[in-house]
Design a protein around this motif. Structure first.
Motif, PDB file in Angstrom:
ATOM      1  N   GLY A  98      51.210  37.613   3.594  1.00  0.00           N
ATOM      2  CA  GLY A  98      50.176  37.840   4.595  1.00  0.00           C
ATOM      3  C   GLY A  98      50.541  38.927   5.596  1.00  0.00           C
ATOM      4  O   GLY A  98      51.397  39.778   5.356  1.00  0.00           O
ATOM      5  N   LYS A  99      49.863  38.887   6.729  1.00  0.00           N
ATOM      6  CA  LYS A  99      50.018  39.897   7.778  1.00  0.00           C
ATOM      7  C   LYS A  99      51.457  39.948   8.300  1.00  0.00           C
ATOM      8  O   LYS A  99      52.001  41.023   8.541  1.00  0.00           O
ATOM      9  N   GLU A 100      52.105  38.773   8.476  1.00  0.00           N
ATOM     10  CA  GLU A 100      53.472  38.753   8.977  1.00  0.00           C
ATOM     11  C   GLU A 100      54.433  39.432   7.999  1.00  0.00           C
ATOM     12  O   GLU A 100      55.341  40.128   8.415  1.00  0.00           O
ATOM     13  N   ALA A 101      54.221  39.239   6.692  1.00  0.00           N
ATOM     14  CA  ALA A 101      55.077  39.877   5.682  1.00  0.00           C
ATOM     15  C   ALA A 101      54.939  41.383   5.758  1.00  0.00           C
ATOM     16  O   ALA A 101      55.926  42.125   5.661  1.00  0.00           O
ATOM     17  N   GLU A 102      53.710  41.824   5.943  1.00  0.00           N
ATOM     18  CA  GLU A 102      53.423  43.250   6.068  1.00  0.00           C
ATOM     19  C   GLU A 102      54.172  43.834   7.268  1.00  0.00           C
ATOM     20  O   GLU A 102      54.831  44.875   7.169  1.00  0.00           O
ATOM     21  N   LEU A 103      54.078  43.157   8.404  1.00  0.00           N
ATOM     22  CA  LEU A 103      54.755  43.615   9.621  1.00  0.00           C
ATOM     23  C   LEU A 103      56.272  43.585   9.456  1.00  0.00           C
ATOM     24  O   LEU A 103      56.960  44.519   9.833  1.00  0.00           O
ATOM     25  N   ALA A 104      56.792  42.485   8.891  1.00  0.00           N
ATOM     26  CA  ALA A 104      58.238  42.319   8.738  1.00  0.00           C
ATOM     27  C   ALA A 104      58.834  43.341   7.778  1.00  0.00           C
ATOM     28  O   ALA A 104      60.029  43.641   7.842  1.00  0.00           O
ATOM     29  N   SER A 105      58.020  43.879   6.877  1.00  0.00           N
ATOM     30  CA  SER A 105      58.496  44.861   5.897  1.00  0.00           C
ATOM     31  C   SER A 105      58.590  46.272   6.471  1.00  0.00           C
ATOM     32  O   SER A 105      59.240  47.132   5.894  1.00  0.00           O
TER      33      SER A 105
END
Length: 196
Positions: A98-105
């Protein structure tokens, strides 16, 4: 099991000693504050002054888990946690998707965001963050600061307000000074009571 009991008792102790400071901060600034801790999975709100605030701002937040990468509280925590813990949290966020994975990457973005927070002293919430459901649709804003004891971030302290209440520049910086003083007071209380 013992670890869980110990964590609960530390969280209870933090909530208990924080309540009077949150009450004073709310009387000073009118707007409510929350204390959140990292519980091994994300941030968790363990104490709040929202129930006592004259403003209706999502009063039932205890136990709520704000986004660690998009909330002011999560960002304040990340900016001041050690590199090993930061790496573990970002990896867990990437695995969740989700959005958090996108940001964390996006490591460049994370590094830039955390550097900016350290420079200012406080974190801001992401502009597109979704807040808790409220009976009244209000556009909220928030900033947060870390509570650091003996060089280690123990919790985050925030202040939440309605964006429509202020149009002038510098409101975040004005709130920050009071929030910083409260976080330093809490850090001293935590250390004095061996809550770390």
């Amino acid at each position: 099991m013992l670890g869980k009991i110990m964590r609960l008792s530390v969280e209870d102790a933090i909530a208990q000693v924080s309540a009077p400071v949150l009450d004073r901060l709310q009387k000073e600034l009118q707007w409510p504050s929350d204390i959140s801790v990292y519980d091994g999975e994300g941030m968790s709100i363990i104490e709040t002054s929202r129930r006592r605030s004259p403003f209706v701002v999502n009063r039932e937040v205890l136990g709520y888990k704000p986004s660690i990468l998009m909330s002011a509280m999560g960002r304040a925590y990340l900016a001041y946690c050690d590199e090993r813990r930061l790496a573990v949290i970002l990896e867990a966020s990437r695995k969740r998707g989700g959005k958090e994975a996108e940001l964390a990457s996006n490591i460049k973005h994370i590094d830039s965001m955390l550097s900016e927070i350290r420079e200012k002293g406080y974190a801001e919430r992401a502009p597109d963050i979704t807040t808790l459901h409220s009976d009244e649709e209000v556009d909220l804003d928030a900033i947060a600061v870390p509570i650091i004891v003996m060089g280690d971030v123990q919790a985050s302290l925030n202040l939440v307000w309605m964006k429509s209440a202020y149009s002038e520049e510098g409101v975040k910086e004005r709130f920050y000074l009071s929030l910083k003083n409260a976080s330093e007071e809490l850090a001293n209380i935590f250390q004095k009571n061996h809550i770390y």
